[in-house]
Design a protein around this motif. Structure first.
Motif, PDB file in Angstrom:
ATOM      1  N   THR A 202      67.217  67.934 -52.215  1.00 29.04           N
ATOM      2  CA  THR A 202      67.173  66.867 -51.211  1.00 29.04           C
ATOM      3  C   THR A 202      67.205  67.460 -49.809  1.00 29.04           C
ATOM      4  OG1 THR A 202      68.304  65.339 -52.705  1.00 29.04           O
ATOM      5  CG2 THR A 202      68.311  64.789 -50.367  1.00 29.04           C
ATOM      6  N   ALA A 203      68.051  68.462 -49.593  1.00 34.96           N
ATOM      7  CA  ALA A 203      68.146  69.101 -48.277  1.00 34.96           C
ATOM      8  C   ALA A 203      66.830  69.755 -47.892  1.00 34.96           C
ATOM      9  CB  ALA A 203      69.276  70.128 -48.282  1.00 34.96           C
ATOM     10  N   LEU A 204      66.191  70.459 -48.818  1.00 35.23           N
ATOM     11  CA  LEU A 204      64.901  71.086 -48.522  1.00 35.23           C
ATOM     12  C   LEU A 204      63.858  70.025 -48.176  1.00 35.23           C
ATOM     13  CD1 LEU A 204      64.738  73.860 -51.265  1.00 35.23           C
ATOM     14  CD2 LEU A 204      64.897  74.224 -48.792  1.00 35.23           C
ATOM     15  N   GLY A 205      63.893  68.902 -48.877  1.00 35.47           N
ATOM     16  CA  GLY A 205      62.947  67.837 -48.581  1.00 35.47           C
ATOM     17  C   GLY A 205      63.125  67.281 -47.189  1.00 35.47           C
ATOM     18  N   ARG A 206      64.359  67.078 -46.774  1.00 33.10           N
ATOM     19  CA  ARG A 206      64.599  66.533 -45.437  1.00 33.10           C
ATOM     20  C   ARG A 206      64.285  67.546 -44.347  1.00 33.10           C
ATOM     21  NH1 ARG A 206      70.067  62.933 -45.553  1.00 33.10           N
ATOM     22  NH2 ARG A 206      69.702  63.143 -43.299  1.00 33.10           N
ATOM     23  N   LEU A 207      64.560  68.821 -44.601  1.00 27.96           N
ATOM     24  CA  LEU A 207      64.192  69.849 -43.634  1.00 27.96           C
ATOM     25  C   LEU A 207      62.676  69.919 -43.480  1.00 27.96           C
ATOM     26  CD1 LEU A 207      66.671  72.715 -44.596  1.00 27.96           C
ATOM     27  CD2 LEU A 207      66.685  71.388 -42.479  1.00 27.96           C
ATOM     28  N   ALA A 208      61.956  69.798 -44.583  1.00 22.64           N
ATOM     29  CA  ALA A 208      60.497  69.822 -44.514  1.00 22.64           C
ATOM     30  C   ALA A 208      59.950  68.632 -43.747  1.00 22.64           C
ATOM     31  CB  ALA A 208      59.906  69.852 -45.921  1.00 22.64           C
ATOM     32  N   GLY A 209      60.718  67.545 -43.708  1.00 23.93           N
ATOM     33  CA  GLY A 209      60.323  66.372 -42.945  1.00 23.93           C
ATOM     34  C   GLY A 209      60.622  66.468 -41.472  1.00 23.93           C
ATOM     35  N   GLY A 210      61.197  67.595 -41.023  1.00 19.77           N
ATOM     36  CA  GLY A 210      61.435  67.803 -39.599  1.00 19.77           C
ATOM     37  C   GLY A 210      62.822  67.461 -39.117  1.00 19.77           C
ATOM     38  N   GLU A 211      63.755  67.151 -40.022  1.00 20.09           N
ATOM     39  CA  GLU A 211      65.118  66.855 -39.585  1.00 20.09           C
ATOM     40  C   GLU A 211      65.859  68.137 -39.234  1.00 20.09           C
ATOM     41  OE1 GLU A 211      67.446  63.815 -41.585  1.00 20.09           O
ATOM     42  OE2 GLU A 211      65.737  63.434 -42.918  1.00 20.09           O
ATOM     43  N   THR A 212      66.857  68.013 -38.378  1.00 21.26           N
ATOM     44  CA  THR A 212      67.658  69.167 -37.987  1.00 21.26           C
ATOM     45  C   THR A 212      68.668  69.523 -39.057  1.00 21.26           C
ATOM     46  OG1 THR A 212      69.365  67.834 -36.903  1.00 21.26           O
ATOM     47  CG2 THR A 212      67.455  68.474 -35.562  1.00 21.26           C
ATOM     48  N   LEU A 213      69.167  70.754 -38.996  1.00 21.91           N
ATOM     49  CA  LEU A 213      70.215  71.170 -39.936  1.00 21.91           C
ATOM     50  C   LEU A 213      71.421  70.250 -39.866  1.00 21.91           C
ATOM     51  CD1 LEU A 213      70.406  75.064 -39.625  1.00 21.91           C
ATOM     52  CD2 LEU A 213      69.720  73.761 -41.638  1.00 21.91           C
ATOM     53  N   GLY A 214      71.817  69.890 -38.660  1.00 22.72           N
ATOM     54  CA  GLY A 214      72.988  69.034 -38.502  1.00 22.72           C
ATOM     55  C   GLY A 214      72.809  67.682 -39.159  1.00 22.72           C
ATOM     56  N   ALA A 215      71.620  67.085 -38.999  1.00 28.43           N
ATOM     57  CA  ALA A 215      71.360  65.783 -39.608  1.00 28.43           C
ATOM     58  C   ALA A 215      71.344  65.877 -41.125  1.00 28.43           C
ATOM     59  CB  ALA A 215      70.032  65.222 -39.099  1.00 28.43           C
ATOM     60  N   VAL A 216      70.775  66.959 -41.652  1.00 27.60           N
ATOM     61  CA  VAL A 216      70.621  67.104 -43.096  1.00 27.60           C
ATOM     62  C   VAL A 216      71.956  67.365 -43.775  1.00 27.60           C
ATOM     63  CG1 VAL A 216      69.626  68.555 -44.909  1.00 27.60           C
ATOM     64  CG2 VAL A 216      68.223  67.850 -42.957  1.00 27.60           C
ATOM     65  N   PHE A 217      72.743  68.293 -43.232  1.00 27.83           N
ATOM     66  CA  PHE A 217      73.956  68.715 -43.928  1.00 27.83           C
ATOM     67  C   PHE A 217      75.221  68.004 -43.454  1.00 27.83           C
ATOM     68  CE2 PHE A 217      71.078  72.263 -44.701  1.00 27.83           C
ATOM     69  CZ  PHE A 217      71.264  72.451 -46.057  1.00 27.83           C
ATOM     70  N   ASP A 218      75.317  67.690 -42.168  1.00 25.66           N
ATOM     71  CA  ASP A 218      76.554  67.113 -41.642  1.00 25.66           C
ATOM     72  C   ASP A 218      76.401  65.703 -41.101  1.00 25.66           C
ATOM     73  OD1 ASP A 218      77.993  69.394 -42.254  1.00 25.66           O
ATOM     74  OD2 ASP A 218      77.542  70.349 -40.342  1.00 25.66           O
ATOM     75  N   GLY A 219      75.171  65.165 -41.102  1.00 33.06           N
ATOM     76  CA  GLY A 219      74.968  63.828 -40.580  1.00 33.06           C
ATOM     77  C   GLY A 219      75.102  63.732 -39.076  1.00 33.06           C
ATOM     78  N   THR A 220      74.830  64.826 -38.366  1.00 34.70           N
ATOM     79  CA  THR A 220      74.929  64.832 -36.899  1.00 34.70           C
ATOM     80  C   THR A 220      73.612  65.315 -36.307  1.00 34.70           C
ATOM     81  OG1 THR A 220      75.761  67.105 -36.859  1.00 34.70           O
ATOM     82  CG2 THR A 220      77.388  65.332 -36.973  1.00 34.70           C
ATOM     83  N   GLY A 221      73.412  64.986 -35.024  1.00 40.35           N
ATOM     84  CA  GLY A 221      72.243  65.502 -34.325  1.00 40.35           C
ATOM     85  C   GLY A 221      70.938  64.898 -34.773  1.00 40.35           C
ATOM     86  N   GLY A 222      70.965  63.622 -35.200  1.00 42.46           N
ATOM     87  CA  GLY A 222      69.734  62.961 -35.596  1.00 42.46           C
ATOM     88  C   GLY A 222      68.881  62.593 -34.402  1.00 42.46           C
ATOM     89  N   PRO A 223      67.733  61.930 -34.628  1.00 38.28           N
ATOM     90  CA  PRO A 223      66.850  61.532 -33.536  1.00 38.28           C
ATOM     91  C   PRO A 223      67.572  60.685 -32.506  1.00 38.28           C
ATOM     92  CG  PRO A 223      65.784  61.228 -35.663  1.00 38.28           C
ATOM     93  CD  PRO A 223      67.214  61.554 -35.937  1.00 38.28           C
ATOM     94  N   GLU A 224      67.349  61.023 -31.237  1.00 37.86           N
ATOM     95  CA  GLU A 224      67.936  60.297 -30.110  1.00 37.86           C
ATOM     96  C   GLU A 224      69.452  60.225 -30.206  1.00 37.86           C
ATOM     97  OE1 GLU A 224      66.083  56.490 -29.995  1.00 37.86           O
ATOM     98  OE2 GLU A 224      64.054  57.291 -29.793  1.00 37.86           O
TER      99      GLU A 224
END
Length: 444
Positions: free
Chosen positions: A50-72
């Motif tokens: 799941t993490a690899l999929g979200r990273l491939a979609g352009g999300e940041t490490l923080g958003a993927v693993f810790d739920g922080t630093g998402g868009p805007e």
């Protein structure tokens, strides 16, 4: 390159150093089950993919693993229990500068052939990607390395095969470099075109990863009719059923047959009842629907009266029978649904289901896999539910052989240490090597 191969699909997941996994590699077929006693090891396999999929979609490490630093600056839910710190392998010791991390990777098979991605992530003291390697068609297509810990960038080098064999540039250390390459590579040389083809293949497959975790308690309320893309929790199941009933009679009929096979009779059909939802902020009321089972002479029974097991079965069956265009997954907008493959992840595929329901779901999954649009990676408690069903690969997680709570061996600690900053010069080097593990999965 073999450009006539099947649609891109994730065929291997590597957990070189991730949570309780060290040097682990999992071959993923169209229908793969992880089975064994309760514990976190099976779930962590799904979390890594799941993490690899979200990273491939352009999300940041923080958003993927810790739920922080998402868009805007929006806070988003991370996909790993415990966050990035929990991904560091158990027993891993920090280096002299206090750095610890983890390594994950995958292989995607498609028109370019097997394309491998391996990523090394530093979790402490700061979350950042410290090394990445992309390989395919016999070439190293991309490497990144953390050259200056004081900068929030990595040095990337990608295959060019022109007047300059390799192109170098700094890239952000909180984003997957592979997903950024289409914005950086012009595609003028044969080498650049190979890089773009490999990246497209890998990103296409990873963006099709769809984790599903049905929530029966959230499926019992009316849903806005416009909410027609099925989400991971399946809380908008009623609106999606309204779509399938009106747009795809064949798949809707297959869903009815599946419900008839596992639910108390009679089951003559599935439909929706019209309702209304109060608007917000003094807005107008909204058209809504709630799904219902047509029980023939007994009338229509809304799904809010069904048991949790029946609702979970209905949700999972809907996921398996719909596919691209109906599930809320960020696949490529340029790719036709007929060319897409979605990898459905289910942690607890047989949770709350009886044996008959679980086997019917696996039969539906087999049908979906034969069509080529759906692949399934699921966790089950009882592997025997797959007995006699063709096309199912089962990976058994056997109990640990290490007595008591002994510490990991020296080879394990050494493998983990490489997941920190020391892996920056080559994330893929040594990925997937066999080292002692606490619990070894076996294939059957």
């Amino acid at each position: 390159m073999n450009m006539t191969s099947a649609r891109p699909a994730v065929t291997e997941l590597r957990l070189s150093a991730f949570k309780s996994h060290r040097g682990a590699s999992f071959a993923l077929g169209p229908l793969t089950l992880l089975a064994g006693a309760s514990g976190p090891r099976k779930s962590s396999v799904l979390e890594a993919l799941t993490a690899l999929g979200r990273l491939a979609g352009g999300e940041t490490l923080g958003a993927v693993f810790d739920g922080t630093g998402g868009p805007e600056g929006r806070e988003e839910a991370g996909c790993v229990r415990g966050g990035a710190a929990a991904c560091v392998p158990q027993g891993a010791q920090p280096d002299t500068e206090g750095r610890r991390g983890f390594r994950i990777g995958c292989t995607v098979t498609g028109p370019v052939g097997p394309v491998r991605l391996d990523v090394a992530v530093q979790a402490e003291p700061e979350l950042r990607i410290v090394g990445e390697r992309l390989t395919g068609a016999g070439e190293t297509l991309l490497t990144t390395a953390l050259r200056d810990p004081g900068r929030r960038t990595v040095q990337a080098a990608w295959h060019t095969a022109g007047l300059v064999p390799v192109t170098r540039a700094p890239l952000p250390d909180d984003l997957l470099a592979t997903a950024l390459l289409p914005l950086r590579v012009a595609g003028r040389t044969e080498g650049q075109r190979l890089v773009l083809a490999a990246v497209e293949q890998l990103v296409m497959a990873l963006r099709g990863v769809f984790p599903v975790a049905p929530r029966p308690d959230a499926m019992r309320a009316p849903v806005d009719t416009r909410d027609g893309m099925l989400r991971s929790g399946c809380e908008n199941l009623s609106a999606v059923l309204a779509r399938t009933e009106g747009e795809c009679r064949t798949r809707h009929a297959a869903l009815v047959r599946a419900m008839r096979a596992v639910c108390s009779p009679p089951v003559d059909g599935l439909t929706v009842l019209r309702s209304r939802l109060a608007g917000t902020d003094r807005g107008p009321t909204l058209e809504a629907v709630i799904a219902a089972v047509d029980r023939g002479p007994l009338g229509l029974v809304p799904v809010d009266r069904l048991g949790d097991g029946e609702l979970r079965f209905l949700a999972m069956a809907l996921v398996l029978l719909t596919g691209p265009g109906v599930l809320e997954v960020d696949t490529s907008a340029e790719l036709l649904p007929a060319a897409q493959v979605l990898t459905v992840l289910s942690d607890g595929l047989d949770l709350g289901l009886d044996r008959r329901q679980a086997r019917e779901l696996l039969a539906l999954a087999g049908m979906a896999a034969e069509r080529g649009h759906i692949r399934l990676l699921g966790v089950v408690h009882d592997a025997s539910v797959a007995e006699g069903l063709g096309g199912v690969s089962v990976i058994d997680f056997v109990p640990s052989r290490r007595p008591g709570n002994a510490e990991p061996g020296e080879a394990e600690v050494e493998a983990v240490a490489g997941a920190g900053a020391g892996a920056a010069s080559g994330a893929g080097a040594g990925a997937g090597e066999r080292v002692p593990t606490r619990s070894a999965p076996t294939m059957r």
